[in-house]
Design a protein around this motif. Structure first.
Motif, mmCIF file in Angstrom:
data_model
loop_
_atom_site.group_PDB
_atom_site.id
_atom_site.type_symbol
_atom_site.label_atom_id
_atom_site.label_comp_id
_atom_site.label_asym_id
_atom_site.label_seq_id
_atom_site.Cartn_x
_atom_site.Cartn_y
_atom_site.Cartn_z
ATOM 1 N N THR A 88 -40.156 84.013 95.202
ATOM 2 C CA THR A 88 -39.987 82.901 95.742
ATOM 3 C C THR A 88 -41.844 83.019 96.030
ATOM 4 O OG1 THR A 88 -39.660 82.300 97.629
ATOM 5 C CG2 THR A 88 -40.390 84.062 98.345
ATOM 6 N N GLU A 89 -42.102 81.015 95.998
ATOM 7 C CA GLU A 89 -43.439 81.182 96.132
ATOM 8 C C GLU A 89 -43.391 81.033 97.658
ATOM 9 O OE1 GLU A 89 -42.332 76.803 94.184
ATOM 10 O OE2 GLU A 89 -44.152 77.863 92.241
ATOM 11 N N ASP A 90 -42.799 81.255 98.510
ATOM 12 C CA ASP A 90 -43.397 81.359 99.342
ATOM 13 C C ASP A 90 -44.325 82.307 100.216
ATOM 14 O OD1 ASP A 90 -41.221 79.306 100.729
ATOM 15 O OD2 ASP A 90 -40.212 80.691 101.378
ATOM 16 N N ILE A 91 -44.895 82.289 101.569
ATOM 17 C CA ILE A 91 -46.520 82.754 101.458
ATOM 18 C C ILE A 91 -45.516 84.193 102.783
ATOM 19 C CG2 ILE A 91 -48.285 82.912 101.237
ATOM 20 C CD1 ILE A 91 -49.338 80.999 100.644
ATOM 21 N N LEU A 92 -45.617 85.071 102.351
ATOM 22 C CA LEU A 92 -45.996 86.150 103.491
ATOM 23 C C LEU A 92 -47.194 86.565 103.415
ATOM 24 C CD1 LEU A 92 -44.539 87.753 105.682
ATOM 25 C CD2 LEU A 92 -44.710 90.031 103.296
ATOM 26 N N LYS A 93 -47.942 86.193 105.051
ATOM 27 C CA LYS A 93 -49.648 86.024 105.034
ATOM 28 C C LYS A 93 -49.344 86.840 106.058
ATOM 29 C CE LYS A 93 -53.174 83.697 107.688
ATOM 30 N NZ LYS A 93 -53.317 82.560 106.975
ATOM 31 N N ILE A 94 -50.452 88.336 106.181
ATOM 32 C CA ILE A 94 -51.030 89.084 106.919
ATOM 33 C C ILE A 94 -52.525 89.150 107.393
ATOM 34 C CG2 ILE A 94 -51.157 91.736 107.132
ATOM 35 C CD1 ILE A 94 -48.442 92.296 105.599
ATOM 36 N N GLU A 95 -52.436 88.338 108.385
ATOM 37 C CA GLU A 95 -53.612 88.575 108.849
ATOM 38 C C GLU A 95 -54.813 89.935 109.903
ATOM 39 O OE1 GLU A 95 -56.811 85.383 110.996
ATOM 40 O OE2 GLU A 95 -54.662 84.361 110.661
ATOM 41 N N ILE A 96 -56.090 90.142 109.249
ATOM 42 C CA ILE A 96 -56.490 91.108 109.842
ATOM 43 C C ILE A 96 -57.693 90.204 110.294
ATOM 44 C CG2 ILE A 96 -57.411 93.914 109.572
ATOM 45 C CD1 ILE A 96 -55.694 94.022 106.708
ATOM 46 N N CYS A 97 -57.607 90.988 111.472
ATOM 47 C CA CYS A 97 -58.886 90.593 112.330
ATOM 48 C C CYS A 97 -60.433 91.511 113.132
ATOM 49 C CB CYS A 97 -58.543 89.550 113.771
ATOM 50 S SG CYS A 97 -57.901 88.032 112.655
#
Length: 579
Positions: free
Chosen positions: A16-25
């Protein structure tokens, strides 16, 4: 995302072109985005992948690597033929100088043959398949391992043949240091362009938010918002009525030059009414052949298609014809069919009947003129409202509310016009205007002069210097010219002259009344003009429910405004970072 996680299951997507975003802060986290795209494959697997999946993955990879700010990490397993990997071909196509393509060789532990290991080392040492930025060898953790054991995993690089490789090209820490260095170089190179792009994005998002208009979350903000629009609208109305076009560039549109259109239409109406409004031409007073010495206003297109709401108000399909000839025969027939007992004098009944018949074209000509005036005003109203209110949903709700009052004022104007027509045509002809008697006496004198012209003599009038009025007749000739007429001819001539004299008075009076009482007072400047239905006073009078219905923000607009506000804050923060 609809991705199938069980290979045995049916349905769902593999890619899929959808994006699974994991953000590390965190305080030590870098400003770094790692995008892990699927690997390119050349052959579909039956029941799992398709040719469409192949194209989707390839296009996805290309979309990312063609961005000049992207570092291309060409991740290649050590146990495959690197020379045949399509990612290197694509990277070379979109990064021709090789300034942002870095080769990463993984799974070195799966290469058992010494010759294969030697080949991998040769690649890292830039002896084979050279990249400008070169290759790195790393051993990633397995699915059941964590990040803590990377040191023990990388101990394999201490033995031959891996030990011959430069320490700066082996292991995760070396790769991380190189990426940091490479990011710094690219960032310095891209900073000016990034600052410009952020400024452009910020300006575009702010314009998008401005197009939503000011916030309208409560009654106060809604009333202020509508009052502002009403003020701008009335500014255009004043400029349109006073022909102050140079102060407003929007008046380049002819639909907004209201008073110019109205005056032009009125001039045409005056001109055409004077020439064509009589049913029949009076004797020696034909109006045909007179040319218009100013341009006509062009009303192209079907007005009712443009404004169907005017269907029961305007009539724009009437074209007046020139008056007919043969008025004396018509007057004689009218007299003979309407006379009563008497000595032959012209009765008020016959004159009233002749007058009503002679003015029967007045309603159609006047209504056609008024239709064009109303259409001009209606076009001005809609065009001015579109300029003052850019929010289409607010504009539609506002116009729906205003339109009923506007149409009522048009109808009231038409009713008053019908009243003027009835006053002029339905009552018996009568006037206090001195021009009526003067005109009637002049008509009678001219008729006698015309009858005597053929028998007049120039003897004793001064020789060759004879003026047009110097002809002489005898008393006997005068008696004879008046005694030879029949009673019918005498009555018809008197009726003609009375009708003509009254028509001239009534026509001038009516044209002036149409302008002053109908067009000017009721449609342009008076208290009931449709041009002042939308004012700041009208906004103040609206109830809370009406305000909310017209100017209240929909849920989607509120959500969009919040999203744009957040985006603006993010871009401003990015701007600070790049400064």
């Amino acid at each position: 995302m609809g991705i199938r996680t069980n290979p045995q299951a049916k349905g769902g997507k593999v890619f899929t072109e959808d994006i699974l975003k994991i953000e590390i802060c965190g305080p030590r986290a870098d400003y770094l985005t790692v995008i892990d795209v699927p690997g390119i494959f050349r052959n579909p697997t039956e029941g799992i992948t398709t040719k469409d999946d192949m194209a989707l993955v390839r296009n996805m990879v290309i979309d990312y690597i063609k961005d000049t700010r992207t570092i291309i990490l060409a991740v290649l397993p050590c146990n495959v033929d690197i020379a045949n990997q399509e990612i290197l071909t694509l990277a070379e196509e979109y990064d021709k100088k090789g300034e942002r393509t870095l080769g990463i060789l993984t799974k070195p532990d799966l290469v058992p043959e010494p010759s294969a290991k030697d080949t991998i080392c040769s690649i890292v040492e830039a002896k084979k398949k050279q990249l400008t930025l070169g290759y790195y060898v790393v051993r990633s953790r397995g699915a059941d391992q964590d990040d803590e054991g990377y040191g023990s995993r990388e101990s394999m690089f201490l033995v031959k043949p891996w030990s011959r490789l430069p320490r700066a090209r082996v292991g995760v820490q070396a790769l991380r240091a190189r990426l940091g260095e490479l990011l710094g170089v690219m960032a310095k190179r891209e900073f000016p362009k990034m600052r410009k792009d952020v400024n452009d994005m910020l300006r575009k998002v702010e314009e998008e938010r401005d197009n939503l208009g000011p916030s309208r979350k409560d009654e106060y903000e809604q009333r202020v918002f509508l009052s502002s629009i009403a003020g701008k609208f009335q500014d255009l109305v004043r400029a349109g009525l006073e022909a102050q076009y140079t102060h407003h560039p929007v008046f380049d549109d002819s639909k907004l030059r209201l008073i110019t259109q109205v005056v032009g239409l009125t001039d045409v109406f005056n001109h055409d009414f004077t020439r064509k409004a009589a049913l029949r031409n009076f004797i020696n007073r034909s109006s045909q052949g007179t040319e218009l010495d100013f341009p006509r206003i062009n009303f192209s297109g079907n007005i009712l298609e443009e404004f169907p709401e005017l269907d029961d108000i305007i009539k724009c399909d009437h074209e007046a014809q020139y008056p007919l000839d043969g008025i004396m025969g018509w007057i004689k027939d009218l007299y003979l069919s309407s006379r009563g007992m008497g000595l032959g004098a012209v009765s008020d009944v016959v004159l009233a009947s002749a007058w009503r018949e002679q003015s029967k074209k007045w309603p159609d000509i006047t209504h056609a003129f008024m239709s064009k005036i109303i259409a001009s005003i209606h076009r001005f109203l809609t065009s001015a409202l579109e300029l003052c209110c850019t929010d289409s949903s607010v504009r539609e709700a506002l116009w729906d509310t205003l339109q009923e009052d506007v149409l009522l004022r048009y109808k009231s104007t038409i009713s008053f016009l019908n009243y003027l027509l009835a006053v002029e045509r339905d009552n018996k002809p009568y006037t206090l205007n001195r021009f009526f008697n003067q005109s009637r006496q002049e008509a009678h004198a001219n008729r006698v002069a015309d009858n005597l012209r053929d028998v007049a003599t120039t003897q004793g009038c001064g020789g060759s210097l004879i003026k047009p009025d110097d002809y002489r007749v005898s008393l006997a000739q005068i008696k004879k010219s008046t005694q030879t007429k029949s009673n019918l001819e005498d009555v018809a001539e008197r009726l003609h002259d009375d009708l003509y004299s009254y028509y001239e008075v009534a026509q001038k009076r009516f044209i002036d009344n149409v302008w002053t009482q109908v067009v000017s007072h009721r449609l342009l400047d008076g208290p009931e003009t449709p041009l002042n239905v939308f004012t700041q006073e009208w906004v103040i009078s609206l109830s809370s429910e009406q305000l909310k219905m017209i100017a209240g923000e929909s849920a989607s607009v509120r959500e969009q405004r919040l999203m744009l506000d957040r985006k603006i804050e993010d871009l401003k923060e990015a701007k600070k970072i790049l400064t």
